[in-house]
Design a protein around this motif. Structure first.
Motif, PDB file in Angstrom:
ATOM      1  N   MET A  91     -53.103   8.785 -30.296  1.00  0.00           N
ATOM      2  CA  MET A  91     -52.034   9.254 -29.392  1.00  0.00           C
ATOM      3  C   MET A  91     -50.849   9.793 -30.190  1.00  0.00           C
ATOM      4  SD  MET A  91     -53.096   9.058 -26.404  1.00  0.00           S
ATOM      5  CE  MET A  91     -54.765   9.326 -26.898  1.00  0.00           C
ATOM      6  N   THR A  92     -50.493   9.099 -31.270  1.00  0.00           N
ATOM      7  CA  THR A  92     -49.364   9.543 -32.099  1.00  0.00           C
ATOM      8  C   THR A  92     -49.668  10.906 -32.715  1.00  0.00           C
ATOM      9  OG1 THR A  92     -48.868   7.273 -32.633  1.00  0.00           O
ATOM     10  CG2 THR A  92     -47.934   8.907 -34.090  1.00  0.00           C
ATOM     11  N   LEU A  93     -50.862  10.990 -33.300  1.00  0.00           N
ATOM     12  CA  LEU A  93     -51.186  12.225 -34.017  1.00  0.00           C
ATOM     13  C   LEU A  93     -51.391  13.413 -33.081  1.00  0.00           C
ATOM     14  CD1 LEU A  93     -53.397  10.870 -36.897  1.00  0.00           C
ATOM     15  CD2 LEU A  93     -51.103  11.814 -37.013  1.00  0.00           C
ATOM     16  N   ILE A 115     -50.292  18.239 -32.633  1.00  0.00           N
ATOM     17  CA  ILE A 115     -51.107  19.443 -32.394  1.00  0.00           C
ATOM     18  C   ILE A 115     -51.223  19.812 -30.918  1.00  0.00           C
ATOM     19  CG2 ILE A 115     -52.509  19.270 -34.498  1.00  0.00           C
ATOM     20  CD1 ILE A 115     -54.746  18.162 -32.591  1.00  0.00           C
ATOM     21  N   LEU A 116     -50.685  18.962 -30.033  1.00  0.00           N
ATOM     22  CA  LEU A 116     -50.821  19.215 -28.595  1.00  0.00           C
ATOM     23  C   LEU A 116     -50.041  20.463 -28.183  1.00  0.00           C
ATOM     24  CD1 LEU A 116     -52.241  17.373 -26.486  1.00  0.00           C
ATOM     25  CD2 LEU A 116     -49.956  16.661 -25.775  1.00  0.00           C
ATOM     26  N   GLY A 125     -46.278  18.893 -26.528  1.00  0.00           N
ATOM     27  CA  GLY A 125     -46.331  18.391 -27.903  1.00  0.00           C
ATOM     28  C   GLY A 125     -45.735  19.432 -28.846  1.00  0.00           C
ATOM     29  N   MET A 126     -46.012  19.236 -30.144  1.00  0.00           N
ATOM     30  CA  MET A 126     -45.399  20.116 -31.131  1.00  0.00           C
ATOM     31  C   MET A 126     -46.376  21.184 -31.635  1.00  0.00           C
ATOM     32  SD  MET A 126     -43.665  16.943 -33.036  1.00  0.00           S
ATOM     33  CE  MET A 126     -41.894  16.661 -32.996  1.00  0.00           C
ATOM     34  N   GLY A 127     -47.543  21.258 -31.011  1.00  0.00           N
ATOM     35  CA  GLY A 127     -48.609  22.088 -31.560  1.00  0.00           C
ATOM     36  C   GLY A 127     -48.408  23.576 -31.495  1.00  0.00           C
ATOM     37  N   MET A 131     -62.515  14.376 -29.842  1.00  0.00           N
ATOM     38  CA  MET A 131     -61.659  13.555 -30.696  1.00  0.00           C
ATOM     39  C   MET A 131     -60.703  12.700 -29.882  1.00  0.00           C
ATOM     40  SD  MET A 131     -61.631  13.392 -33.920  1.00  0.00           S
ATOM     41  CE  MET A 131     -60.888  11.861 -34.432  1.00  0.00           C
ATOM     42  N   PHE A 132     -60.163  13.260 -28.800  1.00  0.00           N
ATOM     43  CA  PHE A 132     -59.115  12.538 -28.058  1.00  0.00           C
ATOM     44  C   PHE A 132     -59.648  12.039 -26.746  1.00  0.00           C
ATOM     45  CE2 PHE A 132     -56.884  15.463 -30.926  1.00  0.00           C
ATOM     46  CZ  PHE A 132     -56.184  14.545 -31.665  1.00  0.00           C
TER      47      PHE A 132
END
Ligand SMILES: C[S@@+](CC[C@H](N)C(=O)[O-])C[C@H]1O[C@@H](n2cnc3c(N)ncnc32)[C@H](O)[C@@H]1O
Length: 394
Positions: A347-349, A353-354, A358-360, A393-394
């Protein structure tokens, strides 16, 4: 916009507010860029120059480097390749605006472990405007003080290596402009009926219009936007200082066409205070961050004037995936025996990239080079070549 000053006394610095009002009165109005400069960088009272917890849970906002050490570890991989491309000799990493020093720490930890030869010939220079940030950086970087130096940007003249920044440019003071009846107007901060207020006037300097002309774009009729002249000057200065090497600029923003798109009617100015956002810069003097999205086209053009060639420009998620984000995440997951902790790690990672929320994708990475040819950088690895785990992955 009228001032909401005074409504949040606990988080307001009355001395800074008084200083700004005095400046406004003396000058008969100041540009928004000057106003923002005082709010953020007044020598003692500014948001970035006064002692304050700014980044992380106890602060006002998170940055990618404060989310997880993997961000810095992946950037370290890119730096290793850059060092190899420059011939594996003495190499300077100059990080400007390092905040709490998270990125520097994670890069140096990774290099000490994974690239000891590079670590030994490395000089890591921190260029930081805030004295309290410099102190906290020194405390955090205790294990690497042999490699780390603090200096001014112009002391880096002739450097070979990489100039690195994460969320520096969005914190530079911007001119606020509007297009009204076909003409460019600039926002000035004035006092009206005892409150700070805005007034549209002729632009304060011809450089604003010249900048937009060079970009070939700007706000459409009725729209407000920002012009970051300091960013272009900074990039020209960096290009001039660098003898050979790279410039890596990470920040949120867009190419100019997208930044000045007609639907963005009110520009991108945003304030951050204790993890809440606001569009009102005339409050919480010295206690809220004020930022604007970065114009990456302007940065590329300014860099090109000083001999910097764009080697890579893309979303942060592509950059991180190219450098091995997924493979690293899978390795970390495999080492994690507790399912709850594994889930928390995912969840943190994911934030890094989201795309939405997010910051992706809002965050971009610009890599420019000088005197290095056109190497294929590790970060530009094709996403289609990345092996994906079965089941996602998620
Ligand atoms: C948003 S913080 C960036 C934090 C950090 N890079 C990170 O990844 O967490 C902006 C930083 O830039 C610094 N700064 C702003 N303008 C600067 C300048 N002209 N020279 C050096 N540092 C500057 C501020 O003091 C602050 O440390």
């Amino acid at each position: 916009m009228d001032s909401a000053a005074g409504s949040e006394q606990a988080d307001n610095n009355p001395r800074l507010e008084a200083f700004i009002r005095q400046r406004v009165r003396e000058a008969g109005g100041i540009t928004f860029a000057e106003f923002m400069g005082h709010c953020l960088y007044h020598p003692e009272l500014g948001y970035y120059t006064s002692p304050r917890e700014r980044i992380g849970k106890q602060g006002d906002f998170f940055t990618s480097s404060s989310v997880h050490a993997l961000f810095g570890r992946l950037i370290a991989r890119q730096l290793v390749q850059m060092w190899e491309l420059l011939g594996k000799g003495a190499f300077t990493i100059a990080e400007q605006g390092a905040g709490e020093g998270h990125l520097c720490l994670d890069i140096l930890d990774a290099l000490a472990q994974e690239a000891p030869e590079f670590y030994r010939c490395l000089r890591y220079c921190l260029v930081e405007i805030g004295a309290s940030s410099r102190e906290r950086q020194r405390a955090r970087l205790g294990a690497h003080l042999e490699r780390v130096h603090w200096c001014k940007l112009d002391e880096l003249q002739g450097m070979e290596g990489c100039v690195l920044s994460n969320e520096l440019v969005d914190a530079m003071p911007v001119h606020l402009i509007e297009k009204q009846e076909g003409a460019l107007r600039e926002v000035f901060v004035v006092e009206r009926d005892g409150a700070l207020s805005e007034e549209l006037r002729e632009p304060s300097c011809p450089a604003i219009e010249a900048h937009l002309l060079r970009l070939g774009t700007g706000p459409v009729e009725g729209n407000r936007a920002e012009v970051n002249l300091e960013a272009a000057d900074w990039m020209r200065q960096v290009a001039g200082l660098l003898k050979r090497g790279f410039v890596v600029t990470i920040d949120y923003g867009y190419p100019a066409e997208e930044l000045y798109a007609p639907f963005r009617r009110n520009g991108t100015l945003m304030c951050y205070h204790r993890h809440t956002t606001s569009e009102d810069p005339y409050q919480r003097f010295g206690s809220q961050d004020i930022t604007a999205h970065v114009d990456f086209t302007g940065l590329q053009m300014a860099g090109a004037e000083g001999g910097l060639e764009t080697l890579y420009f893309g979303e942060q998620y592509r950059f991180l995936l190219g450098l091995g984000f997924l493979e690293s995440l899978m390795e970390m997951q495999a080492r994690e025996t507790d399912e709850k902790r594994a889930m928390a790690l995912r969840m943190t990672l994911k934030n890094l990239i989201l795309p939405d929320g997010g910051m992706g994708s809002l965050f971009k990475v610009l890599v420019q080079g000088k005197g290095v040819g056109r190497p294929r950088l590790l970060c530009s690895r094709n996403i289609a070549d990345i092996p994906l785990p079965a089941g996602g992955m998620f």
